[in-house]
Design a protein around this motif. Sequence first.
Motif, PDB file in Angstrom:
ATOM      1  N   ALA A  27      45.881  29.282  47.551  1.00  0.00           N
ATOM      2  CA  ALA A  27      45.164  30.144  46.610  1.00  0.00           C
ATOM      3  C   ALA A  27      44.431  29.347  45.541  1.00  0.00           C
ATOM      4  CB  ALA A  27      46.137  31.127  45.971  1.00  0.00           C
ATOM      5  N   VAL A  28      44.844  28.088  45.329  1.00  0.00           N
ATOM      6  CA  VAL A  28      44.182  27.258  44.311  1.00  0.00           C
ATOM      7  C   VAL A  28      43.165  26.301  44.925  1.00  0.00           C
ATOM      8  CG1 VAL A  28      46.090  27.433  42.690  1.00  0.00           C
ATOM      9  CG2 VAL A  28      46.041  25.543  44.338  1.00  0.00           C
ATOM     10  N   ASP A  29      42.995  26.351  46.226  1.00  0.00           N
ATOM     11  CA  ASP A  29      42.029  25.493  46.917  1.00  0.00           C
ATOM     12  C   ASP A  29      40.618  25.878  46.464  1.00  0.00           C
ATOM     13  OD1 ASP A  29      40.208  24.453  48.911  1.00  0.00           O
ATOM     14  OD2 ASP A  29      41.924  24.213  50.251  1.00  0.00           O
ATOM     15  N   PRO A  30      39.771  24.898  46.138  1.00  0.00           N
ATOM     16  CA  PRO A  30      38.390  25.220  45.738  1.00  0.00           C
ATOM     17  C   PRO A  30      37.649  26.069  46.779  1.00  0.00           C
ATOM     18  CG  PRO A  30      38.840  22.897  45.374  1.00  0.00           C
ATOM     19  CD  PRO A  30      40.030  23.467  46.093  1.00  0.00           C
ATOM     20  N   LEU A  31      37.996  25.925  48.037  1.00  0.00           N
ATOM     21  CA  LEU A  31      37.365  26.711  49.094  1.00  0.00           C
ATOM     22  C   LEU A  31      37.564  28.206  48.858  1.00  0.00           C
ATOM     23  CD1 LEU A  31      35.973  27.184  51.809  1.00  0.00           C
ATOM     24  CD2 LEU A  31      38.168  26.740  52.916  1.00  0.00           C
ATOM     25  N   MET A  32      38.767  28.600  48.455  1.00  0.00           N
ATOM     26  CA  MET A  32      39.032  30.021  48.199  1.00  0.00           C
ATOM     27  C   MET A  32      38.135  30.529  47.068  1.00  0.00           C
ATOM     28  SD  MET A  32      41.200  31.146  50.399  1.00  0.00           S
ATOM     29  CE  MET A  32      41.971  32.592  49.726  1.00  0.00           C
ATOM     30  N   ALA A  33      37.993  29.742  46.026  1.00  0.00           N
ATOM     31  CA  ALA A  33      37.137  30.137  44.902  1.00  0.00           C
ATOM     32  C   ALA A  33      35.679  30.201  45.345  1.00  0.00           C
ATOM     33  CB  ALA A  33      37.306  29.161  43.738  1.00  0.00           C
ATOM     34  N   ASP A  34      35.244  29.221  46.149  1.00  0.00           N
ATOM     35  CA  ASP A  34      33.862  29.206  46.640  1.00  0.00           C
ATOM     36  C   ASP A  34      33.569  30.450  47.476  1.00  0.00           C
ATOM     37  OD1 ASP A  34      33.491  26.735  45.424  1.00  0.00           O
ATOM     38  OD2 ASP A  34      33.601  25.591  47.302  1.00  0.00           O
ATOM     39  N   MET A  35      34.490  30.791  48.384  1.00  0.00           N
ATOM     40  CA  MET A  35      34.283  31.955  49.251  1.00  0.00           C
ATOM     41  C   MET A  35      34.319  33.255  48.442  1.00  0.00           C
ATOM     42  SD  MET A  35      33.504  30.860  52.196  1.00  0.00           S
ATOM     43  CE  MET A  35      33.572  32.339  53.179  1.00  0.00           C
ATOM     44  N   ALA A  36      35.231  33.341  47.473  1.00  0.00           N
ATOM     45  CA  ALA A  36      35.307  34.546  46.641  1.00  0.00           C
ATOM     46  C   ALA A  36      34.011  34.722  45.855  1.00  0.00           C
ATOM     47  CB  ALA A  36      36.505  34.454  45.701  1.00  0.00           C
ATOM     48  N   ARG A  37      33.498  33.639  45.303  1.00  0.00           N
ATOM     49  CA  ARG A  37      32.255  33.691  44.533  1.00  0.00           C
ATOM     50  C   ARG A  37      31.090  34.113  45.425  1.00  0.00           C
ATOM     51  NH1 ARG A  37      33.848  29.737  41.605  1.00  0.00           N
ATOM     52  NH2 ARG A  37      33.269  28.120  43.074  1.00  0.00           N
ATOM     53  N   TYR A  38      31.019  33.530  46.616  1.00  0.00           N
ATOM     54  CA  TYR A  38      29.940  33.850  47.555  1.00  0.00           C
ATOM     55  C   TYR A  38      29.972  35.332  47.947  1.00  0.00           C
ATOM     56  CZ  TYR A  38      27.090  33.783  51.796  1.00  0.00           C
ATOM     57  OH  TYR A  38      26.152  34.055  52.758  1.00  0.00           O
ATOM     58  N   HIS A  39      31.163  35.828  48.328  1.00  0.00           N
ATOM     59  CA  HIS A  39      31.267  37.226  48.728  1.00  0.00           C
ATOM     60  C   HIS A  39      31.006  38.164  47.546  1.00  0.00           C
ATOM     61  CE1 HIS A  39      32.929  35.717  52.520  1.00  0.00           C
ATOM     62  NE2 HIS A  39      32.471  36.854  52.986  1.00  0.00           N
ATOM     63  N   GLU A  40      31.373  37.748  46.352  1.00  0.00           N
ATOM     64  CA  GLU A  40      31.069  38.545  45.169  1.00  0.00           C
ATOM     65  C   GLU A  40      29.553  38.624  44.953  1.00  0.00           C
ATOM     66  OE1 GLU A  40      32.793  38.968  40.686  1.00  0.00           O
ATOM     67  OE2 GLU A  40      32.387  36.928  41.389  1.00  0.00           O
ATOM     68  N   GLU A  41      28.843  37.516  45.155  1.00  0.00           N
ATOM     69  CA  GLU A  41      27.384  37.517  45.034  1.00  0.00           C
ATOM     70  C   GLU A  41      26.756  38.450  46.066  1.00  0.00           C
ATOM     71  OE1 GLU A  41      25.848  33.526  45.295  1.00  0.00           O
ATOM     72  OE2 GLU A  41      27.150  32.824  43.681  1.00  0.00           O
ATOM     73  N   LEU A  42      27.263  38.398  47.300  1.00  0.00           N
ATOM     74  CA  LEU A  42      26.764  39.295  48.345  1.00  0.00           C
ATOM     75  C   LEU A  42      26.987  40.750  47.952  1.00  0.00           C
ATOM     76  CD1 LEU A  42      28.154  37.473  51.514  1.00  0.00           C
ATOM     77  CD2 LEU A  42      25.742  37.683  50.910  1.00  0.00           C
ATOM     78  N   ALA A  43      28.175  41.056  47.444  1.00  0.00           N
ATOM     79  CA  ALA A  43      28.512  42.425  47.061  1.00  0.00           C
ATOM     80  C   ALA A  43      27.618  42.894  45.915  1.00  0.00           C
ATOM     81  CB  ALA A  43      29.984  42.519  46.678  1.00  0.00           C
ATOM     82  N   LYS A  44      27.432  42.049  44.903  1.00  0.00           N
ATOM     83  CA  LYS A  44      26.579  42.419  43.773  1.00  0.00           C
ATOM     84  C   LYS A  44      25.136  42.659  44.199  1.00  0.00           C
ATOM     85  CE  LYS A  44      29.169  40.377  39.980  1.00  0.00           C
ATOM     86  NZ  LYS A  44      29.233  39.303  38.976  1.00  0.00           N
ATOM     87  N   ALA A  45      24.686  41.923  45.224  1.00  0.00           N
ATOM     88  CA  ALA A  45      23.328  42.097  45.745  1.00  0.00           C
ATOM     89  C   ALA A  45      23.227  43.317  46.662  1.00  0.00           C
ATOM     90  CB  ALA A  45      22.885  40.839  46.489  1.00  0.00           C
ATOM     91  N   GLY A  46      24.363  43.917  46.995  1.00  0.00           N
ATOM     92  CA  GLY A  46      24.364  45.103  47.847  1.00  0.00           C
ATOM     93  C   GLY A  46      24.130  44.815  49.316  1.00  0.00           C
ATOM     94  N   VAL A  47      24.404  43.582  49.766  1.00  0.00           N
ATOM     95  CA  VAL A  47      24.145  43.237  51.165  1.00  0.00           C
ATOM     96  C   VAL A  47      25.422  43.008  51.976  1.00  0.00           C
ATOM     97  CG1 VAL A  47      21.870  42.285  50.620  1.00  0.00           C
ATOM     98  CG2 VAL A  47      23.844  40.756  50.715  1.00  0.00           C
ATOM     99  N   LEU A  48      26.583  42.952  51.327  1.00  0.00           N
ATOM    100  CA  LEU A  48      27.834  42.679  52.033  1.00  0.00           C
ATOM    101  C   LEU A  48      28.332  43.933  52.730  1.00  0.00           C
ATOM    102  CD1 LEU A  48      30.198  40.745  52.656  1.00  0.00           C
ATOM    103  CD2 LEU A  48      31.276  41.567  50.540  1.00  0.00           C
ATOM    104  N   LEU A  49      28.539  43.845  54.044  1.00  0.00           N
ATOM    105  CA  LEU A  49      29.122  44.943  54.807  1.00  0.00           C
ATOM    106  C   LEU A  49      30.600  44.682  55.083  1.00  0.00           C
ATOM    107  CD1 LEU A  49      26.289  45.660  57.403  1.00  0.00           C
ATOM    108  CD2 LEU A  49      26.814  46.912  55.299  1.00  0.00           C
ATOM    109  N   ASP A  50      30.949  43.427  55.393  1.00  0.00           N
ATOM    110  CA  ASP A  50      32.334  43.080  55.718  1.00  0.00           C
ATOM    111  C   ASP A  50      32.439  41.569  55.816  1.00  0.00           C
ATOM    112  OD1 ASP A  50      35.022  43.516  56.348  1.00  0.00           O
ATOM    113  OD2 ASP A  50      34.641  43.774  58.481  1.00  0.00           O
ATOM    114  N   GLY A  51      33.614  41.067  55.684  1.00  0.00           N
ATOM    115  CA  GLY A  51      33.851  39.642  55.867  1.00  0.00           C
ATOM    116  C   GLY A  51      35.336  39.378  55.894  1.00  0.00           C
ATOM    117  N   ASN A  52      35.750  38.475  56.798  1.00  0.00           N
ATOM    118  CA  ASN A  52      37.166  38.179  56.903  1.00  0.00           C
ATOM    119  C   ASN A  52      37.398  36.965  57.773  1.00  0.00           C
ATOM    120  OD1 ASN A  52      39.952  38.663  56.465  1.00  0.00           O
ATOM    121  ND2 ASN A  52      39.542  40.855  56.528  1.00  0.00           N
ATOM    122  N   GLY A  53      38.586  36.407  57.638  1.00  0.00           N
ATOM    123  CA  GLY A  53      39.026  35.338  58.526  1.00  0.00           C
ATOM    124  C   GLY A  53      39.777  35.944  59.692  1.00  0.00           C
TER     125      GLY A  53
END
Length: 147
Positions: free
Chosen positions: A21-47
Amino acid sequence: MRFMIIVRATASSEAGIMPSAVDPLMADMARYHEELAKAGVLLDGNGLKPSREGWRQRYRDGQAQLIDGPFAETKELIAGYTLIQVRSRAEAMEWARRFPAPFGRQGDGGEIEVRQLYELDDFTPGPALDQMKALEAEQASQNAGAA
């Protein structure tokens, strides 16, 4: 236009090695998906869990054959995805350029592939297509009611 950003699996993702949970990758992915959501383009995403927890179904001569994982060719497997809906291929490419290295910033950061989804309007009109469009409209109505 919908596009799927596909994260290719690696030996570590197939081994089930998860970032902390403290890996920079988790923060990077959370930030990216948040940007997608704020732009209104995110439909889904998961591992996706490793292939050892999945199966394939192969069809031959009208028969289905179940094949349990794991699967040997790691480079052909998918470890995760992000599904976006954008106005153009260029916009999808811009979002893909911003996708964080899926396995971190050091060493082999992984690989993504981007593919456009077919839309129902891409198919030849007919009764089956009408049935698919009715189902899609019904699902959209149910999703709107659930929100």
